[in-house]
Each structure stands twice: as structure tokens, then as C-alpha cells.
Design an enzyme around this catalytic site. Structure first.
Site, PDB file in Angstrom:
ATOM      1  N   SER A  42      39.407  48.887  36.192  1.00 30.67           N
ATOM      2  CA  SER A  42      38.367  49.454  37.386  1.00 30.67           C
ATOM      3  C   SER A  42      38.341  48.405  38.350  1.00 30.67           C
ATOM      4  O   SER A  42      37.495  47.409  38.377  1.00 30.67           O
ATOM      5  CB  SER A  42      37.009  49.728  36.776  1.00 30.67           C
ATOM      6  OG  SER A  42      37.195  50.559  35.619  1.00 30.67           O
ATOM      7  N   LYS A  56      37.286  56.160  40.561  1.00 33.13           N
ATOM      8  CA  LYS A  56      36.510  55.448  39.458  1.00 33.13           C
ATOM      9  C   LYS A  56      35.126  54.640  39.485  1.00 33.13           C
ATOM     10  O   LYS A  56      34.314  54.838  38.776  1.00 33.13           O
ATOM     11  CB  LYS A  56      37.761  54.555  38.671  1.00 33.13           C
ATOM     12  CG  LYS A  56      37.254  53.753  37.614  1.00 33.13           C
ATOM     13  CD  LYS A  56      36.610  54.484  36.378  1.00 33.13           C
ATOM     14  CE  LYS A  56      36.052  53.858  35.322  1.00 33.13           C
ATOM     15  NZ  LYS A  56      35.382  54.561  34.094  1.00 33.13           N
ATOM     16  N   LYS A  89      29.502  45.726  37.997  1.00 30.99           N
ATOM     17  CA  LYS A  89      30.852  45.445  38.995  1.00 30.99           C
ATOM     18  C   LYS A  89      31.361  46.916  39.535  1.00 30.99           C
ATOM     19  O   LYS A  89      31.406  46.927  40.692  1.00 30.99           O
ATOM     20  CB  LYS A  89      31.817  44.915  38.087  1.00 30.99           C
ATOM     21  CG  LYS A  89      33.234  44.845  38.597  1.00 30.99           C
ATOM     22  CD  LYS A  89      34.224  44.847  37.643  1.00 30.99           C
ATOM     23  CE  LYS A  89      34.522  46.051  36.845  1.00 30.99           C
ATOM     24  NZ  LYS A  89      35.816  46.472  35.991  1.00 30.99           N
TER      25      LYS A  89
HETATM   26  P1  NAD Z   1      37.558  43.445  27.771  1.00 30.20           P
HETATM   27  O1  NAD Z   1      36.707  42.310  28.398  1.00 30.20           O
HETATM   28  O2  NAD Z   1      37.433  44.054  26.367  1.00 30.20           O
HETATM   29  O3  NAD Z   1      39.185  43.187  28.014  1.00 30.20           O
HETATM   30  C1  NAD Z   1      39.790  42.540  28.875  1.00 30.20           C
HETATM   31  C2  NAD Z   1      41.163  41.629  28.357  1.00 30.20           C
HETATM   32  O4  NAD Z   1      41.466  40.937  29.508  1.00 30.20           O
HETATM   33  C3  NAD Z   1      40.508  40.449  27.194  1.00 30.20           C
HETATM   34  O5  NAD Z   1      41.132  40.576  25.999  1.00 30.20           O
HETATM   35  C4  NAD Z   1      40.865  39.165  28.172  1.00 30.20           C
HETATM   36  O6  NAD Z   1      41.123  38.147  27.290  1.00 30.20           O
HETATM   37  C5  NAD Z   1      41.909  39.431  28.995  1.00 30.20           C
HETATM   38  N1  NAD Z   1      41.994  38.620  30.144  1.00 30.20           N
HETATM   39  C6  NAD Z   1      41.051  38.278  30.946  1.00 30.20           C
HETATM   40  N2  NAD Z   1      41.643  37.529  31.970  1.00 30.20           N
HETATM   41  C7  NAD Z   1      42.964  37.396  31.745  1.00 30.20           C
HETATM   42  C8  NAD Z   1      44.093  36.988  32.308  1.00 30.20           C
HETATM   43  N3  NAD Z   1      44.108  36.048  33.221  1.00 30.20           N
HETATM   44  N4  NAD Z   1      45.432  37.197  31.813  1.00 30.20           N
HETATM   45  C9  NAD Z   1      45.535  38.013  30.782  1.00 30.20           C
HETATM   46  N5  NAD Z   1      44.508  38.526  30.185  1.00 30.20           N
HETATM   47  C10 NAD Z   1      43.283  38.211  30.672  1.00 30.20           C
HETATM   48  O7  NAD Z   1      37.591  44.607  28.687  1.00 30.20           O
HETATM   49  P2  NAD Z   1      37.641  46.239  28.486  1.00 30.20           P
HETATM   50  O8  NAD Z   1      36.516  46.734  27.998  1.00 30.20           O
HETATM   51  O9  NAD Z   1      38.998  46.642  27.944  1.00 30.20           O
HETATM   52  O10 NAD Z   1      37.773  46.696  30.034  1.00 30.20           O
HETATM   53  C11 NAD Z   1      39.074  46.368  30.940  1.00 30.20           C
HETATM   54  C12 NAD Z   1      39.106  47.030  32.157  1.00 30.20           C
HETATM   55  O11 NAD Z   1      38.809  48.600  31.849  1.00 30.20           O
HETATM   56  C13 NAD Z   1      37.888  47.052  33.032  1.00 30.20           C
HETATM   57  O12 NAD Z   1      38.155  47.075  34.435  1.00 30.20           O
HETATM   58  C14 NAD Z   1      36.637  47.916  32.784  1.00 30.20           C
HETATM   59  O13 NAD Z   1      35.821  47.996  33.745  1.00 30.20           O
HETATM   60  C15 NAD Z   1      37.644  49.064  32.490  1.00 30.20           C
HETATM   61  N6  NAD Z   1      37.041  50.319  31.669  1.00 30.20           N
HETATM   62  C16 NAD Z   1      36.486  49.744  30.383  1.00 30.20           C
HETATM   63  C17 NAD Z   1      36.001  50.954  29.620  1.00 30.20           C
HETATM   64  C18 NAD Z   1      35.440  50.580  28.359  1.00 30.20           C
HETATM   65  O14 NAD Z   1      34.740  51.630  27.632  1.00 30.20           O
HETATM   66  N7  NAD Z   1      35.348  49.252  27.922  1.00 30.20           N
HETATM   67  C19 NAD Z   1      36.100  52.144  29.989  1.00 30.20           C
HETATM   68  C20 NAD Z   1      36.694  52.453  31.372  1.00 30.20           C
HETATM   69  C21 NAD Z   1      37.239  51.226  32.065  1.00 30.20           C
END
Ligand code: NAD
Length: 303
Positions: free
Chosen positions: A102, A177, A246
């Protein structure tokens, strides 16, 4: 001529967190070869057990990959990965970069221009439906980008989503989104205020939910979040409170720019921001309810 990326194709995947890991599992199960990178070695280990190929260097995800999917926390991180960390330099011309996190629509448009300058394509395909939807392959996916690029990545998106909709040009998915999450977060807040007041009055929350879910007050919060994560007291949806904040900020900024400021949305942002300050960094977004309860009880004690 656009060739859709059928199973068997190689996909890069960057960001193997709460959402990325189950998404990689679905793609592998569908027959894609997935090369995954995350800065966290534990996240890379997780996908090794799923039949994907973890790589320890970012550039290695690009090898043979016709598309690279990104599931990263924010636009700042996406910008860093494409720019400073070198994905734009490493990717093979013609590759489609698909930002499924997102992100900020303006950042996405800026990155798409930069990508085009290197003969790369970009699509935004953020998702709704949470970790459960990622596990089941039933995510709602809102896609922005040029029709031929969207058609190319449609098969892997169909593996991940139950409902994949091309909503407009580049950045349109990210705009939608953020707006969706502003609605979702505001619903959760107002539903929780009402349910907590009702409980204080003597109503049973489970009974209130049953009735509201057949009435006009229902929302995703009353239909899913309260029954699944709040009432059982688990607060473990897998979507962080700071990630929700965010998204809300992206949406109110966008609303302001359009000349349709989100006054209620801004009030909701203020409350969510206070909660983010007072709860631990790892708090789940459903813990907004815990914060409301604690804030109320603190006030009672001080009175
Ligand atoms: P999360 O924090 O669980 O996962 C993010 C991953 O990115 C982590 O494993 C982290 O180590 C990795 N990361 C961070 N910096 C990095 C880099 N420079 N290079 C490579 N990897 C890196 O987050 P999430 O819950 O999986 O969410 C991811 C995205 O999806 C966000 O934008 C969130 O808003 C969106 N989202 C999440 C959900 C949910 O239910 N969790 C639902 C819809 C959308």
C-alpha cells in the site's frame, strides 16, 4: 504483443513478511518459480520451506524474472529498493515491476516514470483481505497501470486474488487502496466506540454484533474484525497499526489535494496517531480497541 505470464514463468518477490510469505506459497503451488528476497534472513528461511528459492542479494531476484512483485511496508522502502538498493539498475529491460504493497500514488507514478526510462514497466496492485485472504488466495486486488502490462501479470494476480480489478492508470490502485483503508479504519473506530458504550450499558457485545450485522450499522469491522480478533482477545489480524495509520495519512492527503478534504477522516487519523504513540511498535491494528478501552479506564481512574 503481450504474453501473459502463465505458471512455469520465473517471478521475483521482494518483501517476505506477513503478507508476502503466504503469497509466495500460493504462487509456488500454482507452478511459478519464485525467487524471493527480504532483508531479514529469517523471512528468507521461511520461503525455502515453501519450495521457493530464497536469494541473499537483491539483484539475484531479477535473474530470469519476467515480473518482480514487491510486498514492502511503504513507499519509502519501495523507493529505496528501486533506487539506492539498485533494483532499477539490475532488472532486465521489459520486466514488469508490480508494487503490491500500500504505497503513495504520487511516489508510484514517479517510480513508474523512472522505470520507463530504463525500459522497465510498472503496475500497482495493492490488496485487501488480510493475511487470511493471502493464505486462501482470495485477496481483492486493485490494479493500476497500462492495459498491456496488467494483462501480462494478470495470471499471477489471479492466483493471489479472488477479485482482480483493473481500476485505472498507474497509481490508481494505490489511491483506491488508501481510500479503502481510511474507510476501514474509521469504521473500526466508530464501531468500537459504539460497541464499548453498548457493553457499558449492559448489552452483550456478541448479541450487539449479531444484530448490527443484520442492520445498517454493519461493516468489515463488525463482520470480521470484532468477531475474529477483538472478542476472542487475540488481536492478531497480522496487519500492523502503524501500517494502517500510514494508509490513512495517504488517503487524507489525497482527499485534501482533490479539494474534498476528509474532515471525519482527519479526526480518525488524530486518534489512530495517538494510539500509535501509546501502543508498542508491533501493535496489531485491531489493538485500537484495546487502546480505546485503556484510555477510557485511565480517564475513569483519574476522575
Ligand atoms: P510486514 O512488515 O509483515 O512485511 C514487510 C517485509 O518487508 C518484512 O519481512 C521486512 O523485513 C521486509 N523489508 C523491509 N525493508 C526491506 C528492504 N529494504 N528490502 C527487502 N525487504 C524489506 O508487512 P505486511 O503486513 O506483509 O505488509 C506489506 C504491505 O502490504 C504494506 O504496504 C501493508 O500496508 C500492505 N498490506 C498489509 C495487509 C496485512 O493484513 N498485513 C493487508 C493489506 C495490505
Amino acid at each position: 504483443m503481450t504474453t501473459p505470464l502463465a505458471p512455469g514463468a520465473v517471478l521475483g518477490f521482494i518483501g517476505l513478511g506477513n503478507m508476502g510469505t503466504p503469497m509466495v506459497r500460493r504462487l509456488v503451488e500454482a507452478g511459478y518459480t519464485v525467487r524471493g528476497f527480504d532483508t531479514d534472513p529469517a523471512a528468507r528461511d521461511r520461503i525455502a520451506g515453501l519450495g521457493a528459492e530464497p536469494v541473499a542479494e537483491l539483484a539475484a531476484v531479477t535473474e530470469g524474472a519476467a515480473a518482480i512483485l514487491l510486498m514492502l511496508p511503504s513507499s519509502d522502502v519501495v523507493e529505496h529498493v528501486l533506487d539506492e538498493a539498485g533494483l532499477l539498475d539490475a532488472a532486465t529491460p521489459g520486466t514488469v515491476l508490480v508494487d503490491m504493497g500500500s504505497s503513495r500514488p504520487h511516489s508510484t507514478r514517479m517510480l513508474a516514470d523512472r522505470a520507463a526510462g530504463r525500459d522497465l514497466r510498472m503496475v500497482d496492485a495493492p490488496v485487501s483481505g488480510g493475511v487470511g485472504g493471502a493464505e486462501a488466495g482470495t485477496l481483492t486486488i486493485m490494479v493500476g497501470g497500462a492495459a498491456e502490462d496488467v494483462a501480462r501479470v494478470r495470471p499471477p494476480l489471479d492466483c493471489l486474488g479472488g477479485k482482480v480489478t483493473h481500476v485505472g492508470g498507474i497509481g490508481a490502485g494505490h489511491a483506491l487502496k488508501a481510500l479503502n483503508n481510511l474507510m476501514s479504519a474509521t469504521h473500526l473506530l466508530v464501531s468500537s466506540e459504539a460497541l464499548l458504550a453498548g457493553r457499558e450499558f449492559g448489552l452483550d457485545p456478541a448479541v450487539m454484533l449479531e444484530v448490527v450485522n443484520g442492520s445498517s450499522g454493519r461493516s468489515g469491522s463488525t463482520e470480521a474484525k470484532w468477531p475474529n480478533f477483538v472478542l476472542p482477545g487475540t488481536f492478531d489480524s497480522g496487519f500492523g497499526l502503524r501500517l494502517m495509520l500510514k494508509d490513512m495519512r495517504i488517503a487524507v492527503d489525497l482527499a485534501e489535494e482533490t479539494g474534498w478534504p476528509a474532515l471525519l477522516g482527519e479526526a480518525a487519523v488524530e486518534l489512530w496517531a495517538k494510539a500509535a504513540e501509546e501502543l508498542p511498535a508491533s501493535a496489531d491494528h485491531t489493538e485500537i480497541v484495546r487502546w480505546l478501552t485503556d484510555t477510557h479506564e485511565g480517564k475513569e481512574e483519574r476522575a
